[in-house]
Design a protein around this motif. Structure first.
Motif, PDB file in Angstrom:
ATOM      1  N   ALA B  24       0.833  -1.199   0.000  1.00 45.78           N
ATOM      2  CA  ALA B  24       0.000   0.000   0.000  1.00 45.78           C
ATOM      3  C   ALA B  24       0.872   1.256   0.000  1.00 45.78           C
ATOM      4  CB  ALA B  24      -0.929  -0.007   1.214  1.00 45.78           C
ATOM      5  N   ALA B  25       1.979   1.210   0.741  1.00 42.76           N
ATOM      6  CA  ALA B  25       2.897   2.353   0.759  1.00 42.76           C
ATOM      7  C   ALA B  25       3.520   2.557  -0.624  1.00 42.76           C
ATOM      8  CB  ALA B  25       3.984   2.133   1.806  1.00 42.76           C
ATOM      9  N   ALA B  26       3.878   1.462  -1.279  1.00 38.94           N
ATOM     10  CA  ALA B  26       4.442   1.561  -2.632  1.00 38.94           C
ATOM     11  C   ALA B  26       3.412   2.121  -3.603  1.00 38.94           C
ATOM     12  CB  ALA B  26       4.914   0.183  -3.093  1.00 38.94           C
ATOM     13  N   PHE B  27       2.174   1.680  -3.472  1.00 37.66           N
ATOM     14  CA  PHE B  27       1.087   2.180  -4.323  1.00 37.66           C
ATOM     15  C   PHE B  27       0.938   3.693  -4.156  1.00 37.66           C
ATOM     16  CE2 PHE B  27      -2.739   1.396  -6.760  1.00 37.66           C
ATOM     17  CZ  PHE B  27      -3.587   2.430  -6.399  1.00 37.66           C
ATOM     18  N   LEU B  28       0.970   4.137  -2.916  1.00 37.87           N
ATOM     19  CA  LEU B  28       0.848   5.572  -2.650  1.00 37.87           C
ATOM     20  C   LEU B  28       2.047   6.336  -3.209  1.00 37.87           C
ATOM     21  CD1 LEU B  28      -0.519   5.512   0.996  1.00 37.87           C
ATOM     22  CD2 LEU B  28      -1.631   6.603  -0.959  1.00 37.87           C
ATOM     23  N   ALA B  41      -8.230   7.233   2.412  1.00 32.13           N
ATOM     24  CA  ALA B  41      -8.525   5.863   2.837  1.00 32.13           C
ATOM     25  C   ALA B  41      -7.333   4.945   2.582  1.00 32.13           C
ATOM     26  CB  ALA B  41      -9.764   5.344   2.100  1.00 32.13           C
ATOM     27  N   THR B  42      -6.613   5.183   1.500  1.00 29.52           N
ATOM     28  CA  THR B  42      -5.449   4.349   1.197  1.00 29.52           C
ATOM     29  C   THR B  42      -4.320   4.621   2.194  1.00 29.52           C
ATOM     30  OG1 THR B  42      -6.048   4.388  -1.152  1.00 29.52           O
ATOM     31  CG2 THR B  42      -3.833   3.678  -0.618  1.00 29.52           C
ATOM     32  N   ARG B  43      -4.168   5.892   2.549  1.00 30.00           N
ATOM     33  CA  ARG B  43      -3.156   6.222   3.574  1.00 30.00           C
ATOM     34  C   ARG B  43      -3.521   5.549   4.889  1.00 30.00           C
ATOM     35  NH1 ARG B  43      -3.234  11.546   1.966  1.00 30.00           N
ATOM     36  NH2 ARG B  43      -4.110  12.277   3.928  1.00 30.00           N
ATOM     37  N   LEU B 161      -3.874  -4.203  -4.096  1.00 30.24           N
ATOM     38  CA  LEU B 161      -5.208  -4.655  -4.504  1.00 30.24           C
ATOM     39  C   LEU B 161      -6.327  -3.943  -3.738  1.00 30.24           C
ATOM     40  CD1 LEU B 161      -4.564  -8.468  -5.057  1.00 30.24           C
ATOM     41  CD2 LEU B 161      -4.668  -6.631  -6.743  1.00 30.24           C
ATOM     42  N   ILE B 162      -6.198  -3.827  -2.421  1.00 28.71           N
ATOM     43  CA  ILE B 162      -7.228  -3.090  -1.682  1.00 28.71           C
ATOM     44  C   ILE B 162      -7.248  -1.617  -2.118  1.00 28.71           C
ATOM     45  CG2 ILE B 162      -7.995  -2.311   0.583  1.00 28.71           C
ATOM     46  CD1 ILE B 162      -7.184  -4.972   1.738  1.00 28.71           C
ATOM     47  N   PRO B 163      -6.091  -0.964  -2.265  1.00 29.24           N
ATOM     48  CA  PRO B 163      -6.130   0.400  -2.808  1.00 29.24           C
ATOM     49  C   PRO B 163      -6.824   0.488  -4.165  1.00 29.24           C
ATOM     50  CG  PRO B 163      -3.991   0.000  -1.823  1.00 29.24           C
ATOM     51  CD  PRO B 163      -4.741  -1.305  -1.778  1.00 29.24           C
ATOM     52  N   LEU B 164      -6.644  -0.523  -5.009  1.00 30.39           N
ATOM     53  CA  LEU B 164      -7.336  -0.518  -6.303  1.00 30.39           C
ATOM     54  C   LEU B 164      -8.854  -0.611  -6.110  1.00 30.39           C
ATOM     55  CD1 LEU B 164      -5.023  -2.738  -8.553  1.00 30.39           C
ATOM     56  CD2 LEU B 164      -5.494  -0.307  -8.815  1.00 30.39           C
ATOM     57  N   PHE B 183      -1.160   0.927 -13.049  1.00 33.08           N
ATOM     58  CA  PHE B 183      -0.782  -0.253 -12.247  1.00 33.08           C
ATOM     59  C   PHE B 183      -0.519  -1.435 -13.170  1.00 33.08           C
ATOM     60  CE2 PHE B 183      -0.545  -3.078  -8.726  1.00 33.08           C
ATOM     61  CZ  PHE B 183      -1.191  -4.236  -9.119  1.00 33.08           C
ATOM     62  N   SER B 184      -1.394  -1.628 -14.131  1.00 35.97           N
ATOM     63  CA  SER B 184      -1.273  -2.753 -15.050  1.00 35.97           C
ATOM     64  C   SER B 184       0.018  -2.667 -15.861  1.00 35.97           C
ATOM     65  CB  SER B 184      -2.487  -2.773 -15.976  1.00 35.97           C
ATOM     66  OG  SER B 184      -2.463  -3.884 -16.813  1.00 35.97           O
ATOM     67  N   ALA B 185       0.395  -1.443 -16.235  1.00 33.56           N
ATOM     68  CA  ALA B 185       1.621  -1.256 -17.024  1.00 33.56           C
ATOM     69  C   ALA B 185       2.848  -1.689 -16.225  1.00 33.56           C
ATOM     70  CB  ALA B 185       1.748   0.204 -17.439  1.00 33.56           C
ATOM     71  N   SER B 186       2.821  -1.457 -14.919  1.00 32.81           N
ATOM     72  CA  SER B 186       3.961  -1.874 -14.092  1.00 32.81           C
ATOM     73  C   SER B 186       3.932  -3.376 -13.859  1.00 32.81           C
ATOM     74  CB  SER B 186       3.958  -1.122 -12.764  1.00 32.81           C
ATOM     75  OG  SER B 186       2.795  -1.430 -12.019  1.00 32.81           O
TER      76      SER B 186
END
Lengths: 130, 285
Positions: B24-28, B41-43, B161-164, B183-186
């Motif tokens: 989640a931290a990486a996603f942010l 909410a993601t934070r 996944l939860i952030p998505l 996200f999909s591109a990575s």
């Protein structure tokens, strides 16, 4: 078929945390599954590599476990004094920590029967848990 | 009480929550600038997961003395705790706790701090350099980085996944589609990296011994394989069928994507839990 098996095996290994060899019990006296007619005075264990014994207990016929003195230093060859044993079935439980910091444990079961037929037992190196 | 089973369960739980926090931290760190309604909410997710993971990591570490002694009472044995403290386990636990604390601070409610978050992620992943089966191998010099890549990508995939789902639920479809595409591109190049790293690790450390498959270790690996194949199916469905529909503004696409991503979460939780139990209790010997 061989290529498919290789691909299957390689796919099987995805997301895996691979493991390497851990300390395990190579042999012991009494050996696992053995029958002895003379009460052993010591338990002797030979490990695959030097390890620190962190727990060593013996129990009779599924009864309460009695702690045994373990060496303070890591050792590959353990010799631990046993209490005076009465005839019966015994389970000796050991735990060691290897150089890789993994805790390994195992059991050695033997029977002390003064009137029985001595049986050497078999050493199954895989009867231990990580 | 079976202390080994308890320690394995705590280990598995700590892996799941820790990878959630890191992911989640990486996603942010990567996508926060694209988030509006779902950012807070993601934070919160990253912060709460890192705090819970911190407790679980500490608990798992403290149970090592109990595992050494073979009983829960050994947790208070000073000699055994001293052994644990002198082992690489203490360094790994310390790095994980430090990293998770950094992530928790970086994702506090008031603001997102990318650099501390990145440092926290790095600290948690670097812990894997010092423990585990690769650490003592003669080829540890190059096996360790492979393990970090393997775990890091798994964390990013699972933890995102939860952030998505939050993005799909709270953001307008145009923005949600853009985040999903990014996200999909990575993932297109990260997932193969995870696979290749895992293959190389296992090939080197088990010497491709097929007898492994007959052991409990191999059976758990077989389960992970099956789950991973199904996982790839969901990922392909999302990328090739559902994401394009979301892009085109289909009303039901968001709901379908949420269901599909939820299935991915279940599968990844099972895989990560299996890994935690596998590495705690079994070996390929």
């Amino acid at each position: 078929m061989k290529i498919r098996n290789l691909v299957g095996f390689l796919a099987l290994t995805s997301l895996s945390m691979a493991a390497q060899a851990h300390t395990h019990l190579s042999s012991s006296e009494p050996a696992d599954g053995s029958v002895v007619t003379t009460a052993p005075k010591t338990f002797v264990a030979h490990f695959s590599e030097a390890a620190k014994v962190t727990a060593l207990t013996i129990s009779k016929d599924g009864g309460k476990e009695e702690k045994l003195a373990a060496p303070a230093q890591a050792t590959q060859h353990l010799s631990a004094a046993l209490p005076n044993l009465e005839p019966g079935k015994y389970v000796l439980t050991w735990r060691v920590v290897g150089d890789d910091s993994h805790v390994m444990s195992g059991k050695v079961a033997f029977t002390f029967d003064p009137k029985g037929t001595p049986m050497a037992g078999k050493m199954d190196e895989h009867k231990h848990s990580h | 009480m079976n202390i080994d089973a308890l320690a394995a369960a705590v280990r598995a739980a700590s892996f799941i929550v820790m990878l959630q926090a890191v992911g989640a931290a990486a996603f942010l760190t990567l996508f926060a600038h694209q988030l509006r309604a779902s950012g807070a909410a993601t934070r919160r997710l990253a912060r709460n997961a890192s705090l819970l993971a911190l407790l679980l990591v500490a608990l798992h570490y403290s149970l090592e003395a109990a595992r050494m002694g073979g009983e829960l009472a050994s947790i208070s044995d000073a000699d055994l705790q001293g052994m644990a403290l002198r082992s690489p386990l203490a360094l790994a636990a310390g790095l994980r706790i430090l990293g998770l604390a950094l992530i928790a601070w970086a994702t506090r409610p008031t603001a997102l701090s990318r650099r501390p978050a990145a440092l926290g992620i790095l600290a948690v992943l670097c812990a894997f350099l010092f423990v585990g089966h690769t650490a003592n191998h003669p080829s540890a010099l190059w096996l360790r980085p492979l393990l970090v890549i393997h775990v890091g990508v798994a964390a990013f995939w699972f933890g995102s996944l939860i952030p998505l789902i939050l993005v799909l639920r709270r953001e307008p479809s145009v923005r949600a589609s853009a985040v999903l595409d990014a996200f999909s591109a990575s993932a297109v190049w990260l997932v193969p990296a995870l696979f290749i790293a895992g293959v190389v690790l296992l090939a080197v450390l088990t010497e491709l011994n097929p007898n492994v498959l007959s052991l409990p270790y191999g059976k758990i690996l077989a389960f992970k394989l099956g789950a991973f194949i199904v996982l790839l199916g969901f990922a392909a469905l999302n990328r090739n069928r559902l994401a394009p529909k979301l892009r085109l503004g289909y009303a039901a696409a968001s709901r379908s994507l949420i269901q599909s991503v939820s299935c991915e979460i279940v599968l990844l939780v099972a895989i990560i839990a299996a890994t935690g139990v596998l590495t705690a209790l079994y070996s390929p010997e």
